[in-house]
Design an enzyme around this catalytic site. Structure first.
Site, PDB file in Angstrom:
ATOM      1  CG  ASP A  24      -2.087   1.102   1.064  1.00 43.67           C
ATOM      2  OD1 ASP A  24      -2.445   1.355   0.199  1.00 43.67           O
ATOM      3  OD2 ASP A  24      -2.639   1.304   2.060  1.00 43.67           O
ATOM      4  CG  HIS A  41       0.088   2.076  -9.087  1.00 42.23           C
ATOM      5  ND1 HIS A  41      -0.268   1.761  -8.028  1.00 42.23           N
ATOM      6  CD2 HIS A  41      -1.217   2.951  -9.689  1.00 42.23           C
ATOM      7  CE1 HIS A  41      -1.451   2.476  -7.598  1.00 42.23           C
ATOM      8  NE2 HIS A  41      -1.753   3.008  -8.646  1.00 42.23           N
ATOM      9  CG  LEU A 135       8.653 -17.759  -3.584  1.00 42.59           C
ATOM     10  CD1 LEU A 135       8.484 -17.542  -2.091  1.00 42.59           C
ATOM     11  CD2 LEU A 135       9.218 -16.334  -4.047  1.00 42.59           C
TER      12      LEU A 135
HETATM   13  C1  IPE Z   1      -5.420  -2.587  -0.352  1.00 44.95           C
HETATM   14  O1  IPE Z   1      -5.180  -1.340  -0.471  1.00 44.95           O
HETATM   15  C2  IPE Z   1      -5.451  -3.093  -1.407  1.00 44.95           C
HETATM   16  C3  IPE Z   1      -4.129  -3.527  -2.136  1.00 44.95           C
HETATM   17  C4  IPE Z   1      -3.144  -3.188  -1.728  1.00 44.95           C
HETATM   18  C5  IPE Z   1      -4.412  -4.264  -3.517  1.00 44.95           C
HETATM   19  P1  IPE Z   1      -6.349  -0.113  -0.491  1.00 44.95           P
HETATM   20  O2  IPE Z   1      -5.459   1.217  -0.820  1.00 44.95           O
HETATM   21  O3  IPE Z   1      -7.180  -0.600  -1.594  1.00 44.95           O
HETATM   22  O4  IPE Z   1      -6.972  -0.286   0.717  1.00 44.95           O
HETATM   23  P2  IPE Z   1      -7.880   0.933   1.407  1.00 44.95           P
HETATM   24  O5  IPE Z   1      -8.867   1.454   0.400  1.00 44.95           O
HETATM   25  O6  IPE Z   1      -7.059   2.212   1.851  1.00 44.95           O
HETATM   26  O7  IPE Z   1      -8.446   0.359   2.722  1.00 44.95           O
HETATM   27  C1  IPE Z   2      -1.402   0.167  -3.513  1.00 44.05           C
HETATM   28  O1  IPE Z   2      -1.030   1.652  -3.438  1.00 44.05           O
HETATM   29  C2  IPE Z   2      -1.720  -0.581  -4.767  1.00 44.05           C
HETATM   30  C3  IPE Z   2      -3.029  -0.854  -5.094  1.00 44.05           C
HETATM   31  C4  IPE Z   2      -4.254  -0.747  -4.189  1.00 44.05           C
HETATM   32  C5  IPE Z   2      -3.490  -1.214  -6.454  1.00 44.05           C
HETATM   33  P1  IPE Z   2      -2.428   2.782  -3.423  1.00 44.05           P
HETATM   34  O2  IPE Z   2      -2.800   2.953  -4.983  1.00 44.05           O
HETATM   35  O3  IPE Z   2      -3.540   2.186  -2.569  1.00 44.05           O
HETATM   36  O4  IPE Z   2      -1.848   4.062  -2.907  1.00 44.05           O
HETATM   37  P2  IPE Z   2      -2.423   4.958  -1.668  1.00 44.05           P
HETATM   38  O5  IPE Z   2      -2.751   4.215  -0.585  1.00 44.05           O
HETATM   39  O6  IPE Z   2      -3.629   5.602  -2.322  1.00 44.05           O
HETATM   40  O7  IPE Z   2      -1.255   5.929  -1.319  1.00 44.05           O
HETATM   41 MG    MG Z   3      -3.909   2.517  -0.745  1.00 43.44          MG
END
Ligand code: IPE
Ligand code: IPE
Ligand code: MG
Length: 252
Positions: A24, A41, A135
């Protein structure tokens, strides 16, 4: 780096067999650096490579990465499209590397409702790596634990209806064997980056006794050494599974 790895490995019986990660913070990391979210990303894929390498080095057998949740479809279309494209490109560029390192790719989640192009790439990679076992790299893709638990309930109900099993046959083993993670041991360690302290619909059943590790680092900042740090932290913990500390010491 070698020091910390040696330290982890000297405690061999406490190297987690299965580590799960909520990757995240890509978007916030990009914004912090004055870039668009999608740049985050893109950079995040480098951290994926780091943790795969670290898992192999540390002797972790299963690595589950939360790549896209059922709820992530709610994001702006351009971001969702970019993530799907990135997935296709990453599989294309990394497949040979996975194969030469003996890594088997597995996917959990609602893959049937993925775009056809993504599904084809994923299916091909699953097939191409199916004989590997150094793995197990498990990608949670279009995954949601509530979806998974609902599916499991339907499957078991269907089997009862057909007369294949009795209601009394249903136990936790049977439940686990009808989840998308059937045959995969529960994670001993779950890492979430970016400072958020929530599960976000990830592995609700499987995480029942998992040790949770939270770090403020954003996913693109999370590197090999950070992965080892998390394992080292895990190794210091006492997992009691409902018992008391004295009992565990006697069992040793
Ligand atoms: C969780 O992250 C999903 C992934 C890392 C794929 P999100 O960024 O979507 O989670 P919330 O919405 O902050 O809970
Ligand atoms: C995690 O990073 C990747 C996915 C959920 C695909 P985010 O895209 O949620 O990044 P933040 O949390 O908005 O910073
Ligand atoms: Mg996120």
């Amino acid at each position: 780096m070698k020091d910390i790895l040696d330290k982890i490995k000297s405690n061999k019986e406490k190297v987690p067999v299965h580590v799960a990660i909520i990757m995240d913070g890509n978007g916030r990391w990009a914004k912090k650096n004055g870039k668009e979210r999608i740049y985050g990303h893109q950079e995040g894929t480098k951290s994926v490579k780091e943790v795969i390498r670290a898992s192999v080095n540390a002797g972790v057998k299963y690595l589950t990465l939360y790549a896209f949740s059922k709820e992530n479809w709610r994001r702006p279309k351009e971001e969702v499209d970019f993530l799907m494209e990135l997935l296709i490109r990453s599989i294309e560029s990394e497949l040979d590397e996975l194969k030469s390192n003996g890594i088997r790719l597995l996917v959990i989640g609602d893959t049937d409702s993925l775009p056809e192009k993504v599904k084809d790439k994923v299916d091909n990679a699953l097939e191409e790596t199916k004989n590997n076992d150094t793995l197990y790299l498990i990608i949670a893709l279009n995954y949601g634990a509530r979806w998974e638990i609902t599916q499991m309930t339907k499957k078991i109900a269907e089997r009862v209806k057909k007369g294949e099993i009795y209601v009394d046959d249903i136990d936790d083993k049977m439940v686990a064997s009808h989840l998308t993670t059937a045959g995969i041991p529960d994670p001993e360690l779950m890492i979430r980056t970016s400072g958020e302290k929530r599960i976000s619909n990830f592995l609700l059943w499987q995480l029942a006794y998992t040790e949770l590790y939270f770090t403020d680092k954003f996913w693109p900042e999370f590197k090999e050494a950070d992965f080892y740090e998390a394992i080292l932290d895990y190794q210091k913990r006492e997992r009691r599974f409902g018992k008391i500390s004295e009992q565990l010491k006697q069992e040793k």
